[in-house]
Design a protein around this motif. Sequence first.
Motif, PDB file in Angstrom:
ATOM      1  N   LYS A   6       0.838  -1.197   0.000  1.00 24.69           N
ATOM      2  CA  LYS A   6       0.000   0.000   0.000  1.00 24.69           C
ATOM      3  C   LYS A   6       0.876   1.252   0.000  1.00 24.69           C
ATOM      4  CE  LYS A   6      -3.844   2.167   2.488  1.00 24.69           C
ATOM      5  NZ  LYS A   6      -3.875   3.226   1.582  1.00 24.69           N
ATOM      6  N   ILE A   7       1.948   1.229   0.753  1.00 25.20           N
ATOM      7  CA  ILE A   7       2.872   2.367   0.788  1.00 25.20           C
ATOM      8  C   ILE A   7       3.481   2.585  -0.595  1.00 25.20           C
ATOM      9  CG2 ILE A   7       5.064   3.191   1.718  1.00 25.20           C
ATOM     10  CD1 ILE A   7       4.309   1.702   4.336  1.00 25.20           C
ATOM     11  N   LYS A   8       3.933   1.510  -1.248  1.00 25.92           N
ATOM     12  CA  LYS A   8       4.513   1.614  -2.597  1.00 25.92           C
ATOM     13  C   LYS A   8       3.498   2.185  -3.583  1.00 25.92           C
ATOM     14  CE  LYS A   8       7.928  -1.893  -3.361  1.00 25.92           C
ATOM     15  NZ  LYS A   8       8.154  -3.229  -3.893  1.00 25.92           N
ATOM     16  N   ARG A   9       2.259   1.664  -3.509  1.00 23.44           N
ATOM     17  CA  ARG A   9       1.203   2.111  -4.415  1.00 23.44           C
ATOM     18  C   ARG A   9       0.893   3.597  -4.190  1.00 23.44           C
ATOM     19  NH1 ARG A   9      -1.854  -1.968  -3.588  1.00 23.44           N
ATOM     20  NH2 ARG A   9      -2.988  -1.079  -1.843  1.00 23.44           N
ATOM     21  N   ARG A  14       1.375   9.398  -5.929  1.00 24.82           N
ATOM     22  CA  ARG A  14       1.828  10.782  -5.710  1.00 24.82           C
ATOM     23  C   ARG A  14       2.776  11.215  -6.825  1.00 24.82           C
ATOM     24  NH1 ARG A  14       1.986   9.506   0.059  1.00 24.82           N
ATOM     25  NH2 ARG A  14       4.180   8.999  -0.176  1.00 24.82           N
ATOM     26  N   ARG A  15       3.685  10.314  -7.228  1.00 22.22           N
ATOM     27  CA  ARG A  15       4.598  10.633  -8.340  1.00 22.22           C
ATOM     28  C   ARG A  15       3.809  10.858  -9.615  1.00 22.22           C
ATOM     29  NH1 ARG A  15       7.697   6.412  -6.061  1.00 22.22           N
ATOM     30  NH2 ARG A  15       6.934   5.005  -7.653  1.00 22.22           N
ATOM     31  N   ARG A  36       1.511  -0.137 -15.880  1.00 23.63           N
ATOM     32  CA  ARG A  36       2.283  -1.367 -15.881  1.00 23.63           C
ATOM     33  C   ARG A  36       1.838  -2.206 -14.690  1.00 23.63           C
ATOM     34  NH1 ARG A  36       7.018  -2.473 -12.993  1.00 23.63           N
ATOM     35  NH2 ARG A  36       7.004  -0.360 -12.194  1.00 23.63           N
ATOM     36  N   SER A  37       1.405  -3.425 -14.950  1.00 22.74           N
ATOM     37  CA  SER A  37       1.126  -4.359 -13.861  1.00 22.74           C
ATOM     38  C   SER A  37       2.254  -5.390 -13.852  1.00 22.74           C
ATOM     39  CB  SER A  37      -0.236  -5.030 -14.067  1.00 22.74           C
ATOM     40  OG  SER A  37      -0.192  -5.956 -15.121  1.00 22.74           O
ATOM     41  N   ASN A  38       2.151  -6.383 -12.999  1.00 21.85           N
ATOM     42  CA  ASN A  38       3.218  -7.385 -12.952  1.00 21.85           C
ATOM     43  C   ASN A  38       3.320  -8.196 -14.236  1.00 21.85           C
ATOM     44  OD1 ASN A  38       4.073  -6.694 -10.413  1.00 21.85           O
ATOM     45  ND2 ASN A  38       2.768  -8.191  -9.388  1.00 21.85           N
ATOM     46  N   LYS A  39       2.179  -8.446 -14.887  1.00 20.66           N
ATOM     47  CA  LYS A  39       2.180  -9.279 -16.091  1.00 20.66           C
ATOM     48  C   LYS A  39       1.970  -8.504 -17.378  1.00 20.66           C
ATOM     49  CE  LYS A  39       0.480 -13.616 -14.195  1.00 20.66           C
ATOM     50  NZ  LYS A  39      -0.530 -14.651 -14.344  1.00 20.66           N
ATOM     51  N   ARG A 101       4.779   8.818 -17.897  1.00 24.36           N
ATOM     52  CA  ARG A 101       5.319   7.525 -17.460  1.00 24.36           C
ATOM     53  C   ARG A 101       4.534   6.910 -16.315  1.00 24.36           C
ATOM     54  NH1 ARG A 101       8.668   8.582 -13.047  1.00 24.36           N
ATOM     55  NH2 ARG A 101       9.076  10.805 -12.799  1.00 24.36           N
ATOM     56  N   GLY A 102       3.525   7.594 -15.823  1.00 24.61           N
ATOM     57  CA  GLY A 102       2.624   7.022 -14.833  1.00 24.61           C
ATOM     58  C   GLY A 102       3.212   6.861 -13.454  1.00 24.61           C
ATOM     59  N   GLY A 103       4.261   7.617 -13.132  1.00 21.28           N
ATOM     60  CA  GLY A 103       4.872   7.498 -11.816  1.00 21.28           C
ATOM     61  C   GLY A 103       5.902   6.390 -11.737  1.00 21.28           C
ATOM     62  N   TYR A 104       6.100   5.670 -12.829  1.00 21.17           N
ATOM     63  CA  TYR A 104       7.104   4.608 -12.858  1.00 21.17           C
ATOM     64  C   TYR A 104       8.441   5.194 -13.296  1.00 21.17           C
ATOM     65  CZ  TYR A 104       2.865   1.808 -13.092  1.00 21.17           C
ATOM     66  OH  TYR A 104       1.636   1.274 -12.850  1.00 21.17           O
ATOM     67  N   ALA A 105       9.529   4.555 -12.896  1.00 19.76           N
ATOM     68  CA  ALA A 105      10.853   4.979 -13.340  1.00 19.76           C
ATOM     69  C   ALA A 105      10.973   4.726 -14.843  1.00 19.76           C
ATOM     70  CB  ALA A 105      11.940   4.218 -12.592  1.00 19.76           C
ATOM     71  N   TYR A 106      11.710   5.601 -15.524  1.00 18.92           N
ATOM     72  CA  TYR A 106      11.860   5.469 -16.974  1.00 18.92           C
ATOM     73  C   TYR A 106      12.989   4.473 -17.263  1.00 18.92           C
ATOM     74  CZ  TYR A 106      12.272   6.712 -21.875  1.00 18.92           C
ATOM     75  OH  TYR A 106      12.309   6.657 -23.248  1.00 18.92           O
TER      76      TYR A 106
END
Length: 124
Positions: A6-9, A14-15, A36-39, A101-106
């Motif tokens: 939950k903290i990661k999400r 926020r990013r 991006r999901s796990n699969k 990028r949706g808050g994900y690292a590039y």
Amino acid sequence: MKDVNKIKRDKRKRRHIRVKARAKGTASKPRLSVFRSNKHIFLQLIDDEKGKTIVSADDFKIKIPKKDKAEMTKTKLAFEIGKALAELAKKKKIKNAVFDRGGYAYHGRVKAAAEGAREGGLVF
């Protein structure tokens, strides 16, 4: 104690809000949003003025032969989905986009999806 997932999400959300504040999409230059999901990985071209999705692509919609799909890594699949999105955008006469990028690292799958979209003809 809070759940680690939950903290990661929450941190990613926020990013994403910070990234989205700078990346506004219009009809002529939509926002290319990545989830991006796990699969799986999902890409959308969004017109933020109207709040509508113009074009979307994911690994469920694109046609890849089963034997190639079985050998393909998630990163290679993200690249192919980016190319497929660019082809769909060409049909709608969209050449430019703003990358979200949706808050994900590039890196990894997000970077591969962006490079695939660039190779397919999208400019951002």
